[in-house]
Design a protein around this motif. Structure first.
Motif, PDB file in Angstrom:
ATOM      1  N   UNK A  34       0.864  -1.187   0.000  1.00 27.91           N
ATOM      2  CA  UNK A  34       0.000   0.000   0.000  1.00 27.91           C
ATOM      3  C   UNK A  34       0.897   1.233   0.000  1.00 27.91           C
ATOM      4  N   UNK A  35       0.652   2.154  -0.917  1.00 21.14           N
ATOM      5  CA  UNK A  35       1.470   3.364  -1.029  1.00 21.14           C
ATOM      6  C   UNK A  35       0.640   4.589  -0.659  1.00 21.14           C
ATOM      7  N   UNK A  36       1.355   5.645  -0.264  1.00 20.01           N
ATOM      8  CA  UNK A  36       0.705   6.883   0.158  1.00 20.01           C
ATOM      9  C   UNK A  36       1.337   8.061  -0.579  1.00 20.01           C
ATOM     10  N   UNK A  37       0.500   9.048  -0.899  1.00 13.83           N
ATOM     11  CA  UNK A  37       0.974  10.223  -1.625  1.00 13.83           C
ATOM     12  C   UNK A  37       0.402  11.482  -0.976  1.00 13.83           C
ATOM     13  N   UNK A  38       1.262  12.494  -0.773  1.00 14.88           N
ATOM     14  CA  UNK A  38       0.827  13.793  -0.264  1.00 14.88           C
ATOM     15  C   UNK A  38       0.620  14.724  -1.453  1.00 14.88           C
ATOM     16  N   UNK A  39      -0.536  15.390  -1.491  1.00 16.77           N
ATOM     17  CA  UNK A  39      -0.873  16.278  -2.596  1.00 16.77           C
ATOM     18  C   UNK A  39      -1.260  17.650  -2.060  1.00 16.77           C
ATOM     19  N   UNK A  40      -1.142  18.651  -2.916  1.00 15.12           N
ATOM     20  CA  UNK A  40      -1.674  19.977  -2.639  1.00 15.12           C
ATOM     21  C   UNK A  40      -2.279  20.494  -3.927  1.00 15.12           C
ATOM     22  N   UNK A  41      -3.499  21.069  -3.843  1.00 16.84           N
ATOM     23  CA  UNK A  41      -4.152  21.522  -5.081  1.00 16.84           C
ATOM     24  C   UNK A  41      -3.374  22.645  -5.752  1.00 16.84           C
TER      25      UNK A  41
END
Length: 354
Positions: free
Chosen positions: A347-354
């Motif tokens: 399972x992978x995780x990603x941090x995003x910002x609009x």
């Protein structure tokens, strides 16, 4: 047991709150300790959007003490003389409540997000005082603020370096509360309304500016300061976006002023900065984890998950939003629960910002 602390998470049901308004309730924290009484706490919740950045923007939701006027409006705080902030009939068609400020008080509300580019427009009226007639502040995240007054037919902005700077000369007639009951709805009253539009640009950057426009009650432009004003009190808002809207009758001998429908909209300018995950930990048995990453204060971020790196669109799939919130300085940590992690080989995780 004594001295233990526990996190208590309370969530308002958004379906039960009128869009972009506010809700109030109370919660009782019951103690089992012999010498520690149970306590009742007042709770305020609000739904906002970037079209309505100020909760309870039209003053339609009352506070916890509207009888003695110690807490007249939900999501707005009253100043040193809270009983002088009065709920009165709305100033324009379609609104039922406005605020009347007797001398010596203020009402203030926090923006839902620290917008960098924003616009605030409100309906107003004032009583002739022979001196200062109207006053409002638009505050940044620190001590910075734009301080705007109307006095002697001139709108001025306070500049810490030179004191008051005239920015607009325009005749805005005073209103008259003939019987002194606080509203402008009686036969002997005279209601003269105007609108103020305040547009902030690049707040939270090295070059924040603003423009002030005065409009008639119907929204037609009467006069403008022009863009690019940089008169600020204390300091310029260079560290973060807008923070608070304040209407004040505390200074300059104001006789009385009215405000209604404080519409605030805006956007957060996301700097072109790379997001770097600096620390992470996961407990696949408990389904919990922690991710720390570089951030910009106040900018919104989200943490998303996927079970397949070959399908990057899975990050945006329903249910894969794990956590979200504004940046807290230059480093932000999301401590989260992700039950879907349990039993997964990958399972992978990603941090995003609009």
């Amino acid at each position: 047991s004594p001295f233990d602390t526990q996190a208590l998470v309370l969530q308002f049901d958004s379906a039960a709150i009128a869009p972009e308004l506010a809700a109030i309730t109370t919660a009782t924290l019951t103690s089992t300790e012999l010498f520690e009484p149970s306590r009742t706490y007042n709770l305020t919740g609000a739904i906002t959007s970037f079209a309505k950045l100020l909760p309870n923007w039209n003053f339609e939701v009352g506070g916890f003490d509207t009888t003695l006027n110690t807490d007249t409006f939900a999501a707005w705080t009253e100043g040193t003389a809270p009983a002088s902030a009065l709920a009165v009939p709305g100033l324009i068609a379609g609104t039922s409540t406005a605020v009347r400020l007797d001398p010596g008080t203020e009402v203030a509300a926090l923006f839902a997000a620290p917008a960098n580019d924003f616009e605030v427009e409100f309906v107003a009226a004032y009583e002739d005082s022979g001196g200062r007639d109207f006053n409002f502040f638009v505050r940044g995240q620190d001590a910075s603020q734009a301080n705007i007054r109307y006095e002697g037919g001139v709108f001025s902005a306070f500049n810490s370096a030179t004191s008051w700077e005239p920015i607009i000369t325009v005749a805005v007639p005073a209103s008259i509360d003939g019987n002194g009951d606080g509203d402008l709805e009686d036969g002997g009253d005279t209601k003269n309304l105007f609108r103020v539009r305040f547009t902030g640009t690049a707040w939270g950057t090295a070059s924040p500016t603003y423009e002030v426009e005065i409009l008639d009650a119907g929204g037609s432009l009467l006069a403008t300061s022009g863009p690019g004003l940089a008169f600020f009190q204390n300091s310029a808002p260079t560290t973060a976006g807008v923070n608070q809207m304040v209407f004040s009758s505390e200074f300059g001998g104001i006789a009385g002023m009215w405000v209604d429908n404080v519409c605030a909209s805006g956007s957060v300018v996301v700097p072109d900065a790379e997001i770097v995950i600096t620390a992470s930990s996961f407990d696949p048995v408990a389904g919990t984890g922690s991710v720390t990453f570089t951030s910009v204060d106040g900018v919104p971020y989200s943490l998303r998950a996927s079970n397949d790196l070959n399908q990057t669109d899975l990050y945006s799939a329903p249910g894969n939003l794990i956590d979200s919130g504004p940046g807290t300085g230059t480093s932000t940590t999301f401590n989260f629960s992700d039950p879907a992690m349990v039993g997964q080989s990958f399972r992978s995780y990603r941090v995003e910002s609009p």
